[in-house]
Design a protein around this motif. Structure first.
Motif, mmCIF file in Angstrom:
data_model
loop_
_atom_site.group_PDB
_atom_site.id
_atom_site.type_symbol
_atom_site.label_atom_id
_atom_site.label_comp_id
_atom_site.label_asym_id
_atom_site.label_seq_id
_atom_site.Cartn_x
_atom_site.Cartn_y
_atom_site.Cartn_z
ATOM 1 N N ALA A 62 0.955 -1.264 0.024
ATOM 2 C CA ALA A 62 -0.114 -0.075 0.094
ATOM 3 C C ALA A 62 0.879 1.289 0.111
ATOM 4 C CB ALA A 62 -0.840 0.139 1.204
ATOM 5 N N TYR A 63 2.158 1.119 0.484
ATOM 6 C CA TYR A 63 3.019 2.372 0.519
ATOM 7 C C TYR A 63 3.819 2.328 -0.826
ATOM 8 C CZ TYR A 63 7.204 4.954 1.410
ATOM 9 O OH TYR A 63 8.405 5.716 1.108
ATOM 10 N N VAL A 64 4.289 1.090 -1.281
ATOM 11 C CA VAL A 64 5.353 1.101 -2.365
ATOM 12 C C VAL A 64 4.628 1.560 -3.966
ATOM 13 C CG1 VAL A 64 6.669 -0.308 -3.713
ATOM 14 C CG2 VAL A 64 6.941 -0.237 -1.280
ATOM 15 N N GLN A 65 3.185 0.860 -3.723
ATOM 16 C CA GLN A 65 2.480 0.690 -4.855
ATOM 17 C C GLN A 65 2.331 2.190 -5.569
ATOM 18 O OE1 GLN A 65 1.281 -1.921 -7.005
ATOM 19 N NE2 GLN A 65 1.318 -0.113 -8.390
ATOM 20 N N PRO A 66 1.719 3.400 -4.707
ATOM 21 C CA PRO A 66 1.493 4.380 -5.039
ATOM 22 C C PRO A 66 2.709 5.449 -5.525
ATOM 23 C CG PRO A 66 0.835 4.255 -2.969
ATOM 24 C CD PRO A 66 0.897 2.928 -3.421
ATOM 25 N N MET A 67 3.884 5.025 -4.560
ATOM 26 C CA MET A 67 5.079 5.741 -4.615
ATOM 27 C C MET A 67 5.766 5.486 -5.980
ATOM 28 S SD MET A 67 8.241 5.858 -2.145
ATOM 29 C CE MET A 67 9.894 6.897 -2.572
ATOM 30 N N TRP A 68 5.741 4.134 -6.200
ATOM 31 C CA TRP A 68 6.196 4.005 -7.474
ATOM 32 C C TRP A 68 5.767 4.660 -8.892
ATOM 33 C CZ3 TRP A 68 8.953 -1.506 -7.897
ATOM 34 C CH2 TRP A 68 10.095 -1.657 -6.910
ATOM 35 N N ALA A 69 4.225 4.433 -8.562
ATOM 36 C CA ALA A 69 3.500 5.129 -9.748
ATOM 37 C C ALA A 69 3.529 6.271 -9.941
ATOM 38 C CB ALA A 69 2.049 4.569 -9.500
ATOM 39 N N SER A 70 4.217 6.967 -8.876
ATOM 40 C CA SER A 70 4.355 8.684 -9.219
ATOM 41 C C SER A 70 5.665 8.895 -9.594
ATOM 42 C CB SER A 70 4.051 9.076 -7.674
ATOM 43 O OG SER A 70 5.179 8.960 -6.833
ATOM 44 N N ILE A 71 6.647 8.063 -9.674
ATOM 45 C CA ILE A 71 7.986 8.289 -10.135
ATOM 46 C C ILE A 71 7.917 8.376 -11.825
ATOM 47 C CG2 ILE A 71 10.200 7.159 -10.670
ATOM 48 C CD1 ILE A 71 9.712 5.889 -7.891
ATOM 49 N N GLY A 72 8.432 9.489 -12.332
ATOM 50 C CA GLY A 72 8.643 9.753 -13.971
ATOM 51 C C GLY A 72 9.764 9.282 -14.247
ATOM 52 N N VAL A 73 11.287 9.520 -13.333
ATOM 53 C CA VAL A 73 12.539 9.466 -13.677
ATOM 54 C C VAL A 73 13.225 8.785 -12.540
ATOM 55 C CG1 VAL A 73 14.499 10.720 -14.739
ATOM 56 C CG2 VAL A 73 12.223 11.433 -15.409
ATOM 57 N N ILE A 74 14.162 8.123 -12.901
ATOM 58 C CA ILE A 74 15.219 7.478 -11.816
ATOM 59 C C ILE A 74 16.478 8.024 -12.341
ATOM 60 C CG2 ILE A 74 16.414 5.476 -11.057
ATOM 61 C CD1 ILE A 74 13.898 3.856 -11.526
ATOM 62 N N VAL A 75 17.247 8.471 -11.323
ATOM 63 C CA VAL A 75 18.657 8.979 -11.388
ATOM 64 C C VAL A 75 19.459 7.985 -10.951
ATOM 65 C CG1 VAL A 75 20.338 10.983 -11.192
ATOM 66 C CG2 VAL A 75 17.803 11.569 -11.452
ATOM 67 N N MET A 76 20.394 7.761 -11.479
ATOM 68 C CA MET A 76 21.504 6.595 -10.584
ATOM 69 C C MET A 76 22.919 6.810 -11.262
ATOM 70 S SD MET A 76 20.454 3.566 -13.745
ATOM 71 C CE MET A 76 21.168 2.199 -12.741
ATOM 72 N N GLY A 77 23.900 6.382 -10.869
ATOM 73 C CA GLY A 77 25.368 6.656 -11.049
ATOM 74 C C GLY A 77 25.634 5.535 -12.196
ATOM 75 N N ARG A 78 26.767 5.821 -12.545
ATOM 76 C CA ARG A 78 27.026 5.025 -13.599
ATOM 77 C C ARG A 78 27.553 3.402 -13.062
ATOM 78 N NH1 ARG A 78 28.608 5.228 -19.330
ATOM 79 N NH2 ARG A 78 28.745 2.951 -19.864
ATOM 80 N N HIS A 79 27.884 3.564 -11.700
ATOM 81 C CA HIS A 79 28.490 2.043 -11.214
ATOM 82 C C HIS A 79 27.070 1.456 -10.966
ATOM 83 C CE1 HIS A 79 30.687 -0.825 -8.778
ATOM 84 N NE2 HIS A 79 29.705 -0.525 -7.920
ATOM 85 N N PHE A 80 26.026 2.025 -10.601
ATOM 86 C CA PHE A 80 24.924 1.206 -10.380
ATOM 87 C C PHE A 80 24.205 0.397 -11.844
ATOM 88 C CE2 PHE A 80 20.252 1.807 -8.405
ATOM 89 C CZ PHE A 80 20.171 0.385 -8.448
ATOM 90 N N PHE A 81 24.283 1.571 -12.804
ATOM 91 C CA PHE A 81 24.062 1.148 -13.979
ATOM 92 C C PHE A 81 24.845 -0.264 -14.407
ATOM 93 C CE2 PHE A 81 24.660 1.219 -18.616
ATOM 94 C CZ PHE A 81 23.450 1.184 -19.184
ATOM 95 N N ASP A 82 26.010 -0.090 -14.290
ATOM 96 C CA ASP A 82 27.130 -1.072 -14.736
ATOM 97 C C ASP A 82 26.534 -2.381 -14.059
ATOM 98 O OD1 ASP A 82 28.249 0.204 -16.753
ATOM 99 O OD2 ASP A 82 29.931 0.603 -15.458
ATOM 100 N N LEU A 83 26.528 -2.233 -12.585
ATOM 101 C CA LEU A 83 26.020 -3.329 -11.662
ATOM 102 C C LEU A 83 24.573 -4.085 -12.319
ATOM 103 C CD1 LEU A 83 26.769 -2.440 -8.196
ATOM 104 C CD2 LEU A 83 27.746 -4.164 -9.484
ATOM 105 N N THR A 84 23.516 -3.252 -12.830
ATOM 106 C CA THR A 84 22.467 -3.834 -13.044
ATOM 107 C C THR A 84 22.133 -4.164 -14.722
ATOM 108 O OG1 THR A 84 21.483 -1.617 -13.222
ATOM 109 C CG2 THR A 84 21.434 -2.828 -10.848
ATOM 110 N N ASN A 85 23.217 -3.576 -15.473
ATOM 111 C CA ASN A 85 23.156 -3.477 -16.850
ATOM 112 C C ASN A 85 21.896 -2.611 -17.166
ATOM 113 O OD1 ASN A 85 24.187 -3.426 -19.336
ATOM 114 N ND2 ASN A 85 22.698 -5.298 -19.781
ATOM 115 N N GLY A 86 21.680 -1.434 -16.160
ATOM 116 C CA GLY A 86 20.387 -0.666 -16.503
ATOM 117 C C GLY A 86 19.036 -1.387 -16.660
ATOM 118 N N TRP A 87 18.910 -2.523 -15.943
ATOM 119 C CA TRP A 87 17.577 -3.278 -16.104
ATOM 120 C C TRP A 87 17.419 -3.512 -17.189
ATOM 121 C CZ3 TRP A 87 16.874 1.589 -12.984
ATOM 122 C CH2 TRP A 87 17.504 1.447 -11.688
#
Length: 203
Positions: A62-87
């Motif tokens: 009930a907390y996570v669902q509306p919060m995630w739905a309200s997100i338009g953009v995620i900002v991340m570092g290059r290290h995180f991008f490389d770790l996840t291959n940008g999902w």
């Protein structure tokens, strides 16, 4: 403009991963409940499994669902991008991702994905706000999040606190220096094996 919210799951002693980027059991609460996390596109939503197999407690969902739905953009570092291959070009929330990096997007990497590689935290946040419009900009905690907070670019801090002690590792606020005052939490929600907290940043 929507708010800029720094966010991550964190241990009670303030770490988002160990020295080797292992998150251990920090994210177990995403999969230990009986409520699947819905997709923004209900037609593509498998009600038995939920998005990414996430199954949370009813309180956390009930907390996570509306919060995630309200997100338009995620900002991340290059290290995180490389770790996840940008999902693989499919972020868990939002329509766009801004990666703080001095290196460009890998050649040929998911050309259909709305991923923008920007050199510097301040211009990355500016680009994210432009893309997000009235929706939230979610900044991944860690070095990039800490730099954004120190630069006065963060409106709120959101922490999903898990009852585990790491002792050392990658800090939620990165290597930020000095004191940065937050308001009293305006969200305090106890889930199963997680405490959801949100603080506005004092101006």
């Amino acid at each position: 403009m929507g708010a800029v919210i720094m966010h991550n799951v964190v241990s009670v002693d303030g770490f988002i991963a160990d020295e080797h980027d292992d998150v251990g059991s920090l994210h177990d609460w995403y999969f230990g409940g009986d409520t699947p996390l819905a997709s923004a596109d209900e037609s593509a939503y498998d009600h038995s499994e939920g998005v990414g197999g996430f199954r949370l407690s009813a309180v956390s969902a009930a907390y996570v669902q509306p919060m995630w739905a309200s997100i338009g953009v995620i900002v991340m570092g290059r290290h995180f991008f490389d770790l996840t291959n940008g999902w693989e070009g499919n972020p868990p929330a939002g329509d766009h991702v801004v990666v703080v990096s001095h290196r460009p997007k890998p050649e040929g990497w998911h050309p259909e994905a709305s991923y923008h590689f920007v050199s510097g935290v301040a211009p990355a946040i500016a680009k994210a706000k432009e893309l997000a419009g009235d929706r939230i900009v979610s900044v991944a905690a860690g070095e990039v999040g800490g730099q954004a907070l120190a630069a006065g670019l963060v409106d709120e801090v959101a922490m999903d606190v898990v009852p585990i002690v790491f002792g050392s590792g990658k800090r939620y606020f990165g290597s930020i220096e000095g004191q940065h005052r937050l308001e009293d939490p305006h969200v305090v929600i106890q889930g199963d094996r997680v405490l959801h907290l949100r603080f506005k940043v004092s101006r």
